[in-house]
Design an enzyme around this catalytic site. Sequence first.
Site, PDB file in Angstrom:
ATOM      1  CG  ASP A  40      -2.893  22.950  37.900  1.00 32.03           C
ATOM      2  OD1 ASP A  40      -3.217  22.101  38.749  1.00 32.03           O
ATOM      3  OD2 ASP A  40      -2.490  22.674  36.759  1.00 32.03           O
ATOM      4  CE1 TYR A  68      -9.809  24.241  32.201  1.00 31.06           C
ATOM      5  CE2 TYR A  68     -10.672  22.677  30.600  1.00 31.06           C
ATOM      6  CZ  TYR A  68     -10.354  23.012  31.906  1.00 31.06           C
ATOM      7  OH  TYR A  68     -10.579  22.104  32.909  1.00 31.06           O
ATOM      8  CG  ASP A  82       2.371  24.469  34.676  1.00 32.43           C
ATOM      9  OD1 ASP A  82       3.529  24.538  35.121  1.00 32.43           O
ATOM     10  OD2 ASP A  82       1.418  24.099  35.382  1.00 32.43           O
ATOM     11  NE  ARG A 184      -0.760  20.934  34.136  1.00 31.39           N
ATOM     12  CZ  ARG A 184      -0.347  20.199  35.162  1.00 31.39           C
ATOM     13  NH1 ARG A 184       0.920  20.243  35.543  1.00 31.39           N
ATOM     14  NH2 ARG A 184      -1.187  19.422  35.811  1.00 31.39           N
TER      15      ARG A 184
END
Length: 301
Positions: A40, A68, A82, A184
């Site tokens: 994103d 991550y 988010d 998310r």
Amino acid sequence: MAAPGILLVDKPQGITSHDVVARARRALGTRKIGHAGTLDPMATGLLVLGVEGATRLLTFVVGLDKTYEATIRLGVSTDTDDADGQIVATVDASFLDSARIAEAVAPLTGRISQVPSTFSAIKVDGRRAYDLARAGEDVQLKAREVTVSRFDVIAERRPSTGSGTEGVVDLDVVVDCSSGTYIRSLARDLGAALGVGGHLTALRRIRIGPFDVTRAAAVDALAEAPQVPPADAAAAVLGRFDVTADEARDLRHGKRLTGAAARLSASPTAAVDPDGVLVGIVERRGADVKSAMNMPEEAAR
């Protein structure tokens, strides 16, 4: 023509993955560049690009596990799960302690069922879910099975009085997960489990399979960035099967290697000739080895 290979890029915040591909095409002077999974615009970190003939290897990269680093804000929910979304609810989360947070994290590890964010790129009847959601349509996405092998809280921060964010709890986390996992959604589900809501405020991808962001190039240095040669990249992902010059020729001509399956440590795997050139991806067929995907010599060097 640009040399074929795998290009590792460290995407900055605020641009799309497609922007990175466009910059790489300009920097390397070729249109033949693809990617193995997007990030994103809010997110930073590792993008794996395939250049020229090495784009054929991306199909083996897409499904690899990923790591991550992220920050989850508890006490605030957004419509996109988010920080790019609109705030839809706030709850004082200051009562939460570390033990309660750890207790809520535990069920979100292992093999779990996860509903992706409504504002995801998943297609519904041929349209992206985020396009439907932005158009005000009701989007109902199906749960999917994913694996979260690590969900560690590294730091816990509580903004001080007068900061304008009193009542929230920020968690810095590290997540190892299977392909298709939405961080998310982990933030949303953790907040829901704690009864305070939650969303993602920062996300950085630091690993895809054997590829690490520490080896990645900045977007303003792509023209000079070293690429991972096709043979090295394929061997890192699938394992390496060394073949003789005669065997390489036979594989390129579509012939089987009779009785060679015993030499394979994995199937499929990367067949590499004595010059270090990727012959292709091979697999077991009974006692034999057969090519599953040949690499043209000009695309393999």
